[in-house]
Design an enzyme around this catalytic site. Structure first.
Site, PDB file in Angstrom:
ATOM      1  N   GLY A 187      56.419  67.580  50.785  1.00 47.76           N
ATOM      2  CA  GLY A 187      57.470  67.007  51.699  1.00 47.76           C
ATOM      3  C   GLY A 187      56.701  67.079  53.153  1.00 47.76           C
TER       4      GLY A 187
ATOM      5  CB  CYS B   7      54.626  65.134  69.559  1.00 42.70           C
ATOM      6  SG  CYS B   7      56.124  65.894  70.420  1.00 42.70           S
ATOM      7  CB  CYS B   8      49.071  65.257  68.385  1.00 47.40           C
ATOM      8  SG  CYS B   8      49.435  66.692  67.505  1.00 47.40           S
TER       9      CYS B   8
ATOM     10  CB  CYS C 299      44.689  73.648  65.233  1.00 45.85           C
ATOM     11  SG  CYS C 299      46.147  73.042  65.065  1.00 45.85           S
TER      12      CYS C 299
END
Length: 389
Positions: free
Chosen positions: A119, A202-203, A81
């Protein structure tokens, strides 16, 4: 001696679901937005870096050729990230050390394209033993939340506070993925992910890109056409990586966060608790932001909950955190977020954040944290940039 590094222009896409756009579409849109913001020709760039995790090969080259950019050094970097933060860091280093005078840092990600190929959800890597033992990202941050409640006296309301605050801020951000306020009860009623973390803590998965143009003082004086804007300097940039001694770390005292923020502030000549006016940070989970207040030095160890309860992290508070809406509301196109937080701090220092403007902001920090759960140790990398006007 390092040279001063200035922000000349910024740009980004709206973050969200863009299933009809490729990574190159997103990246070119953000880069062109930054070029238009700076009012320069892209042919002025001498170097370009891109932060991305799941993009095809040569993403920076394939993106910038659309702007007529070629025959300059271009590089793509992956650092979880903190990939976008790393692109900014490498460009900053080049300009500060006199290698180049002007360049572009881009961050881009299409989770829609990635999910079509592999997926839904992030896939593990070879040897990902901790994930097989269920130490996933949600479970790690759930452990952090439980530690906050056990060791810091946090309540569930405290854990949910950053999500409530940041969703409210996202209402007024034209680039944010979510534009809906949430209440504590709505958060707690949303599906459980890893106790006590629910979906609305949660993002989201997101698509998007962000770009920033950095330059030397010489180029700033030559090309800056936005004379109404204050001069904003990127005064320090640190990429901090965990070591073997961190393998049994306390989630409330991540050395990557603590040491990275401390080093960035020392280089900049500021103290976080008294000098920083605004922060844009990694809040992939609501409790993560709550824990970060003390790790990033905004308050003494053990006082993060009190810091939150005082309103210090809100607009109008002593040091607003994530007035953009953060990852929780903005969304999190993984490679793009490290550039986006630099842009949002810059926007605050320019006084161009609209309804989310922090009054008289002079010093800001951008932080991004990433890692992979693999093997016996969880490697963590953080990016930290301090900007001053």
């Amino acid at each position: 001696m390092n040279r001063d590094v200035y922000v000349l222009g910024i740009g980004q896409t709206i973050f969200g679901k863009h299933e009809g756009l490729t990574v190159n579409d997103l990246g070119a849109t953000a880069a062109l937005s930054a070029v238009n913001d700076a009012e320069i020709s892209p042919k002025e760039f001498q170097v370009a870096y891109c932060g991305s995790i799941n993009s095809p090969p040569n993403v920076i080259q394939s993106t910038l050729i659309r702007l007529g950019m070629a025959r300059i050094p271009m590089f793509t970097v992956e650092n979880a990230c903190a990939s976008g933060s790393s692109a900014v860091h490498l460009l900053y280093r080049d300009i500060a050390h006199g290698v180049y005078d002007i360049g572009l840092a881009l961050g881009v990600e299409s989770m829609s394209a990635f999910n079509k190929k592999f997926g839904k959800g992030l896939i593990g890597i070879e040897g990902d033993l901790q994930a097989k033992l269920s130490l996933t990202m949600p479970s790690f941050f759930a452990m952090m939340c439980n530690r906050l409640m056990e060791e810091r006296g946090a309540t569930l309301e405290d854990i949910c506070y950053p999500s409530i605050k940041n969703h409210k801020a996202g209402m007024d951000n034209p680039f944010s993925q979510y534009k809906k306020e949430v209440s504590f009860q709505e958060i707690m009623d949303s599906p459980m992910i890893s106790d006590p973390i629910t979906v609305l803590q949660c993002c989201p998965q997101s698509d998007g890109a962000a770009a920033v143009i950095l330059c030397s003082e010489k180029y700033y004086k030559k090309f800056n056409k936005n004379h109404h804007r204050p001069m904003v300097r990127l005064v320090s940039s640190v990429i901090e990586v965990s070591g073997p001694e961190d393998s049994s770390y306390d989630p409330l005292a991540l050395e990557t966060n603590i040491q990275g923020a401390r080093k960035a502030c020392e280089i900049a000549g500021v103290e976080a608790w008294k000098d920083i006016d605004v922060l844009e940070i990694h809040d992939a989970f609501s409790g993560e932001e709550l824990a970060a207040y003390e790790m990033l030095g905004l308050c003494p160890p053990g006082e993060g909950v009190a810091f939150a309860r005082s309103g210090a992290a809100e607009l109008g508070g002593r040091c607003p955190v994530n007035p953009s809406g953060g990852l929780l509301s903005m969304g999190h196109p993984l490679g793009a977020s490290g550039v986006r937080v630099v842009n949002d701090v810059t926007r605050q220092l320019w006084g161009e954040a609209g309804k989310n403007q922090v009054e008289d902001a002079k010093v800001g920090m951008a932080q991004m944290l990433g890692g992979v759960l693999s093997g016996i140790e969880s490697a963590v990398v953080g990016g930290f940039q301090v900007l001053i006007k």
